[in-house]
Design a protein around this motif. Structure first.
Motif, short mmCIF file in Angstrom:
data_model
loop_
_atom_site.label_atom_id
_atom_site.label_comp_id
_atom_site.label_asym_id
_atom_site.label_seq_id
_atom_site.Cartn_x
_atom_site.Cartn_y
_atom_site.Cartn_z
N SER A 193 6.43 -53.98 -10.04
CA SER A 193 5.18 -53.82 -9.30
C SER A 193 4.21 -54.95 -9.59
O SER A 193 3.68 -55.59 -8.67
CB SER A 193 4.54 -52.46 -9.62
N VAL A 194 3.96 -55.21 -10.86
CA VAL A 194 3.01 -56.26 -11.22
C VAL A 194 3.53 -57.63 -10.82
O VAL A 194 2.84 -58.44 -10.19
CB VAL A 194 2.69 -56.21 -12.73
N SER A 205 10.39 -52.32 -13.09
CA SER A 205 9.14 -52.94 -13.55
C SER A 205 8.73 -54.14 -12.71
O SER A 205 8.30 -55.16 -13.23
CB SER A 205 9.26 -53.35 -15.02
N SER A 245 2.30 -49.16 -4.55
CA SER A 245 3.40 -48.70 -5.41
C SER A 245 3.10 -47.31 -5.97
O SER A 245 1.97 -46.82 -5.89
CB SER A 245 3.64 -49.68 -6.56
N GLU A 254 2.45 -44.49 -8.77
CA GLU A 254 1.78 -44.43 -10.06
C GLU A 254 2.46 -43.36 -10.91
O GLU A 254 2.34 -42.17 -10.66
CB GLU A 254 0.29 -44.11 -9.89
N THR A 266 0.08 -48.94 -12.56
CA THR A 266 0.12 -49.86 -11.43
C THR A 266 -1.13 -49.75 -10.56
O THR A 266 -1.58 -50.75 -9.99
CB THR A 266 1.37 -49.63 -10.56
N THR A 324 9.18 -48.55 -6.48
CA THR A 324 8.64 -48.73 -7.82
C THR A 324 9.79 -48.55 -8.78
O THR A 324 10.19 -47.43 -9.11
CB THR A 324 7.51 -47.72 -8.11
N ASN A 369 7.30 -58.25 -16.58
CA ASN A 369 7.55 -56.82 -16.35
C ASN A 369 7.67 -56.12 -17.70
O ASN A 369 8.59 -56.37 -18.45
CB ASN A 369 8.81 -56.64 -15.52
#
Length: 730
Positions: free
Chosen positions: A115-116, A113, A63, A65, A70, A110, A694
């Motif tokens: 990515s995580v 929110s 993703s 940054e 991330t 990306t 997120n």
């Protein structure tokens, strides 16, 4: 022994797909870029992970940054399961490749929110599967059972023989082994890297200047392009002064691009000086004649002249998958007909710019056989597709590489600036051209957060109980502007109108509708998307209901939340932190508001002091539950940064229009908060789940309504139109 499946890379991807938890080694997709990351390479475990002979672990983080962390978060996920030496893990930036697609969206992006939340299981599985392959290679080397081996900090030990092997000793042999199919993951109770604290991997290169942002891209012989753009990408225009610009020292070309031209020179200042010699006169435009008064009148007229679109039977990103919205207009109308009292309010928000610290920039080089793009992108997959179209090349001949992103907030999700960079490069084939938009172009050629007007109504019983809520919104559709309006049909655009009436407020009947105004202004995604305006509408109106009916604003919210297990605690905590019920001196006010996304629940409390028309902020408190935190320090930074971003929009954020063009030229026309403008911010992190949420969105939109509610509490005017600087001096 773990169950294994010995398949080729491509058949493996076909069996499991990118969305599956057994994403495992990040199986590459089609294309030349992916083929350089073959799992059969020595020491390489799929597209993202490799281990060299020294034991250095290299992770390509898929993703972008943008400062949100991330790189750190996704690296921690892998390292947690891999059991490598954290200090011996190096993170690297990605390129556009299907192998890097987010398993949640099935796209490399990306945004929102995700990515995580999207990569969480996949990256942990990648780490665990790699560890299992290393342990199997160690067992073969040592002649031992895998159950007898212990892995820690990049080494595998066999206590019975006293022998130890490092990851570097095993990587080549391990990478050739079959990929495990059954990949167990650690319980949360055993985490030692996830949730811990350490210096972020990207901190040192950002401090010492080695981190490359889009504006840092350079190579020998590189040219620089500066655009001269019209006020709309579809405008027609006349140009004067092109010959003068070509006569400037170092200027190589003036290249036609979408919406204008790009002056290409050997240095930025020469290109910018030459660009200033060109006069662009718009002859026709989709926003011809548009000004502030026209915008406001068209938004209000829409309530009576444009047929409304109803919301779907779900609230996008509601966090309530088991509680879909079921619009029942007859029941809502009946509740209003029987109401003892109907409360009404109209709210307004303006167009907003993204105003990223790093101005728009992108580098491109094109020849007859290939296209190369490098820049700060949130949507590299779409950029690659666009590049193939503009260059007339097969997708596999287009390489798009990512740099660090100096602020995105949704602006660098767009690909318009990528297209301009590629078009500029076509004018000087074979040479890298870095296109840099001066701040004036960046501000005036943005894809703005749309302006909206909302009309909210509440049907109240004699005891002050809220029997029904009804709200209508008028404004542009973000999806329609980007050519995706057809997929909505008669449905309201959730990107513009989502959460107009909070589903979190469980008790009253509710109904919402949207009037789509095709204003023609370029619009796009802005941090927190629909929440950026709809939280202001919803949370201001709830506060008004409480004050008009003599109820405590906090207690009304808690009743409407009906014991929501995650939002109720954060609202109560924020209220306690800001002292919502505590005595206050005259001229002081305190307000609270909540906002939530898929799995991030925030409440913001703000204290203000009001003296006549002079407003000052004294403190801000925020309680946040985003579930399991991969990096708590980054989470707190995200929450605090989101609050400051929301402060700018609430206090000063406004793009004016006159004569068919936005008037903002620089930060002198679009004020940003200085350090002295931001009061102390206290953040309480309250993880309410063992799954990550997120975190990048929810703290931003809660700021404006909390501020408006605090101003009313201080005896000031009820703020129904943003920014607040229209009404008060700050």
């Amino acid at each position: 022994m773990p169950t294994i499946l010995d398949l080729s890379r491509r058949s493996f991807a076909g069996v499991f797909g990118l969305a599956a938890a057994s994403f495992v080694l990040g199986i590459p997709g089609e294309g030349r870029a992916a083929e350089t990351a073959d799992a059969s390479d020595k020491g390489r475990f799929g597209a993202m992970l490799s281990i060299d002979a020294t034991g250095l672990v290299r992770l390509i983080v898929p993703s972008s940054e943008l400062g949100q962390g991330t790189q750190e978060a996704l690296a921690r996920m892998v390292a947690e399961e891999l059991e490598c030496d954290w200090a011996a893990l190096k993170v690297e930036l990605p390129w556009a490749d299907p192998a890097f697609a987010n398993p949640f969206s099935r796209k490399q992006m990306t945004a929102n929110s995700t990515s995580v939340t999207g990569y969480y299981t996949a990256m942990r599985t990648l780490g665990s599967a790699t560890r299992m392959m290393l342990m199997r290679a160690a067992a073969q080397r040592l002649g031992a059972d895998e159950e007898e081996l212990v892995v820690s900090d990049g080494t595998i030990s066999h206590s019975a023989s006293g022998r130890t092997l490092g990851f570097g000793d095993l990587a080549s042999a391990a990478s050739a082994l079959p990929v495990p199919v059954e990949v167990p993951l650690k319980p949360v109770s055993e985490f030692r890297i996830i949730g811990g604290t350490s210096v972020r991997k990207d901190l040192l290169p950002k401090v010492n200047g080695r981190a490359q942002f889009g504006i840092d891209v350079r190579e020998e012989g590189m040219l620089v392009g500066v655009p001269v753009l019209a006020s709309h990408p579809e405008a027609t225009f006349d140009l004067a002064g092109v010959d003068d610009a070509l006569a400037y020292p170092g200027v190589r070309a003036v290249v036609p691009v979408t919406g204008g031209v790009v002056v290409v020179a050997d240095r930025f200042w020469r290109a910018k000086s030459a660009a200033e010699a060109i006069t662009l006169t718009v002859t026709s435009s989709p926003i011809a004649g548009l000004d502030d008064d026209t915008i406001r009148s068209r938004l209000r007229e829409a309530f009576t002249t444009i047929e409304p679109r109803v919301f779907p039977e779900f609230e996008k990103g509601s966090g309530f998958p088991g509680r879909p919205i079921k619009p029942d207009k007859p029941a809502v109308e009946a509740a209003f007909a029987q109401a003892d009292r109907v409360l009404e309010a109209e709210y307004e928000v303006p167009f907003l710019a993204h105003a990223t610290l790093e101005p728009i920039c992108c580098a491109a080089r094109i020849d007859t056989a290939s296209l190369f793009v490098r820049g700060p992108l949130q949507d590299p997959e779409s950029a690659r597709t666009l590049g193939a179209t503009l260059a007339g090349l097969p997708l596999e001949d287009v390489r798009v590489e990512l740099t660090y992103v100096g602020g995105g907030f949704g602006r660098k999700w767009g690909t318009d600036f990528v297209g301009v960079a590629i078009e500029a490069a076509k004018g000087v084939p074979g040479q890298l051209v870095k296109t840099i938009w001066p701040r004036e172009q960046d501000m005036a050629f943005d894809q703005y957060r749309p302006a909206f007007v909302a009309r909210s109504q509440a049907a109240l019983a004699k005891d002050g109980r809220v029997a029904a809520l009804k709200s209508a919104i008028a404004g542009q559709s973000i999806m329609a502007y980007h050519g995706r309006g057809d997929i909505l049909g008669d449905m309201a655009d959730p990107m513009s109108a989502g959460k107009l009436v909070y589903e979190a407020y469980a008790q009253p009947l509710r109904y919402a509708q949207s009037h789509r105004v095709d204003m023609g202004v370029p619009v796009g995604f802005w941090r927190s998307v629909s929440l950026s305006q709809n939280s202001f509408f919803m949370e201001s109106f709830v506060d008004e209901i409480a004050r008009e009916t003599g109820q405590d604003p906090l207690q009304l919210r808690l009743r409407l939340l009906d014991g929501h297990p995650r939002i109720t605690p954060v609202v109560s905590r924020a209220a306690q932190m800001i002292g919502l019920d505590a005595p206050r001196p005259g001229g002081t006010g305190r307000g609270i508001a909540l906002a939530y996304t898929e799995a991030n629940f925030c409440a913001v409390g703000i204290e203000v002091a009001l003296s006549g028309e002079n407003l000052s902020l004294t403190r801000i408190a925020c309680a946040c539950d985003c579930g399991l935190m991969i990096d708590p320090v980054s989470v707190e930074g995200q929450v605090s940064g989101g609050i400051v971003f929301g402060l700018q929009a609430a206090l000063w954020g406004e793009v004016h229009f006159a004569d068919g063009a936005p008037t903002a030229q620089n930060f002198s026309d679009y004020r940003l908060p200085m350090m002295m403008d931001v009061p102390p911010i206290e953040v309480a992190l309250m993880p309410g789940s063992d799954q990550p949420g997120n975190v990048g969105e929810a703290s931003t939109p809660a700021v404006a309504p909390a501020l408006a509610n605090a101003i009313a509490d201080a005896g000031g005017p009820r703020i129904r139109a943003l920014p607040i600087s229209r009404t008060l001096a700050i």
